[in-house]
Design an enzyme around this catalytic site. Structure first.
Site, PDB file in Angstrom:
ATOM      1  N   HIS A 125       0.814  -1.227   0.000  1.00 60.49           N
ATOM      2  CA  HIS A 125       0.000   0.000   0.000  1.00 60.49           C
ATOM      3  C   HIS A 125       0.848   1.277   0.000  1.00 60.49           C
ATOM      4  CE1 HIS A 125      -3.673  -2.203   0.441  1.00 60.49           C
ATOM      5  NE2 HIS A 125      -3.374  -2.665   1.633  1.00 60.49           N
ATOM      6  N   ASP A 162      -3.009 -10.649  -2.335  1.00 58.62           N
ATOM      7  CA  ASP A 162      -3.550 -10.112  -1.089  1.00 58.62           C
ATOM      8  C   ASP A 162      -5.008  -9.716  -1.320  1.00 58.62           C
ATOM      9  OD1 ASP A 162      -2.233  -8.654   1.629  1.00 58.62           O
ATOM     10  OD2 ASP A 162      -4.065  -7.699   0.895  1.00 58.62           O
ATOM     11  N   HIS A 164      -6.504  -7.164  -0.332  1.00 53.41           N
ATOM     12  CA  HIS A 164      -6.591  -5.727  -0.576  1.00 53.41           C
ATOM     13  C   HIS A 164      -5.757  -5.373  -1.810  1.00 53.41           C
ATOM     14  CE1 HIS A 164      -7.203  -6.226   3.836  1.00 53.41           C
ATOM     15  NE2 HIS A 164      -8.177  -5.350   3.611  1.00 53.41           N
ATOM     16  N   ASP A 246      -4.743 -12.761   3.468  1.00 50.90           N
ATOM     17  CA  ASP A 246      -5.948 -12.298   4.137  1.00 50.90           C
ATOM     18  C   ASP A 246      -7.227 -12.570   3.331  1.00 50.90           C
ATOM     19  OD1 ASP A 246      -4.847 -10.499   2.356  1.00 50.90           O
ATOM     20  OD2 ASP A 246      -4.902  -8.787   3.716  1.00 50.90           O
TER      21      ASP A 246
END
Length: 309
Positions: A125, A162, A164, A246
């Site tokens: 991120h 991931d 996200h 995740d």
């Protein structure tokens, strides 16, 4: 060819607030499962401290110096609502960078077939000039740039599973025709980027967003139909995996409902692409994964695949 595991105890010294999902116990859980006898053939090394020169491959000098300047001597400081620094954070982040670079050197030189870097904080991120979503420096992006600068490879790929979207990696490579970024992720979900139409200036961004509860079949279909064909066409000379776990059904931050075997499956699929165009070269760096049991099961499946076991 052997699989290299890079880690360092400094990743335990990056402290986060009580109750924060991105916590030192994540590394302890990974160490526990990879300490089992089935992983005895892993080659284990310490992640070295990265250089500021490596970080500037992907992040602005002003951002790096500001982050270094505000690193606390005691307590916690908050960079945003989710992201904080403790006295141990700077070294942990720099060893995350150093681990990614060392893994790339080991794989590009042929010393090891592939590598997994088990360090925190995560990285995908972090934008060029902004920390975000638990992340300070984008280790996967730095690995790709390092491989290009040191080994002269023409095409690198970063593949991110991931849950996200890796907005930082997309930000860094948006206008770069020499790096392909591919991502499956739950949408809508933090950070809100990663729509299918976000393709970059050279059509080298491949986003395959998934809806909540989509599960294994749709995850695998996204890879089979959207990502793997584009990767094969791009023919990367190195694949870097942003390995977030995740999307596992136990994870508290999302609801894609994947199983550990899905991470083994996608790893093997990426290894097939790497075998075809990259001499098998894969560097995997840890991103998310916040349920400890789910993280252990998923990392075990991922590393087992990397070991061709």
């Amino acid at each position: 060819m052997t699989t290299l595991l890079l880690s360092h105890r400094s990743s335990l010294d990056h402290q986060t607030p009580p109750g924060h999902p991105e916590r030192p116990d994540r590394i302890r859980a990974i160490e526990q499962v990879l300490g089992e006898s089935r992983f005895d053939k892993l080659v284990r090394e310490q992640a070295p401290e990265g250089t500021l020169d490596s970080v500037t491959l992907c992040h602005s000098e002003h951002y790096i110096s500001e982050l270094r300047h505000i690193a606390p001597q005691s307590g916690l400081i908050y960079l945003d609502a989710d992201t904080s620094m403790s006295p141990g954070t700077w070294e942990a982040a720099m060893r995350g960078v150093g681990g990614a670079v060392a893994a790339t050197d080991a794989v590009m030189s042929g010393t090891h077939g592939n590598a997994f870097v088990a360090m925190r904080p995560p990285g995908h991120h972090a934008e060029i000039s902004r920390p975000m979503g638990f992340c300070l420096f984008d280790h996967a992006a730095i690995a790709a740039r390092h491989a290009q600068r040191k080994y002269g490879i023409a095409r690198a790929a970063v593949v991110d599973f991931d849950v996200h979207h890796g907005n930082g990696t997309q930000d860094i490579f948006w206008s770069d025709p020499t790096v392909m970024y591919c991502s499956t992720h739950q949408m809508p979900l933090f950070p809100g980027t990663g729509a299918r139409g976000e393709r970059g200036e050279h059509d080298t961004i491949v986003n395959a967003p998934l809806a909540p509860e989509d599960g294994s079949a749709k995850f695998r279909a996204a890879f089979e139909n959207a990502i793997l064909p584009q990767l094969q066409k791009f023919s990367p000379e190195l694949i870097i995996i942003s390995a977030g776990f995740d999307a596992h059904y136990r994870d508290p931050l999302a609801s894609l409902n994947l199983r550990a075997e899905d991470f083994g499956w996608v790893t093997r699929k990426l290894m097939d692409v790497a075998d075809a165009s990259a001499g098998g070269r894969i560097v995997s760096v840890l991103e998310g994964g916040y349920d400890l049991q789910g993280l252990q099961e998923s990392v075990a499946a991922h590393v087992t695949a990397l070991m061709r076991a």
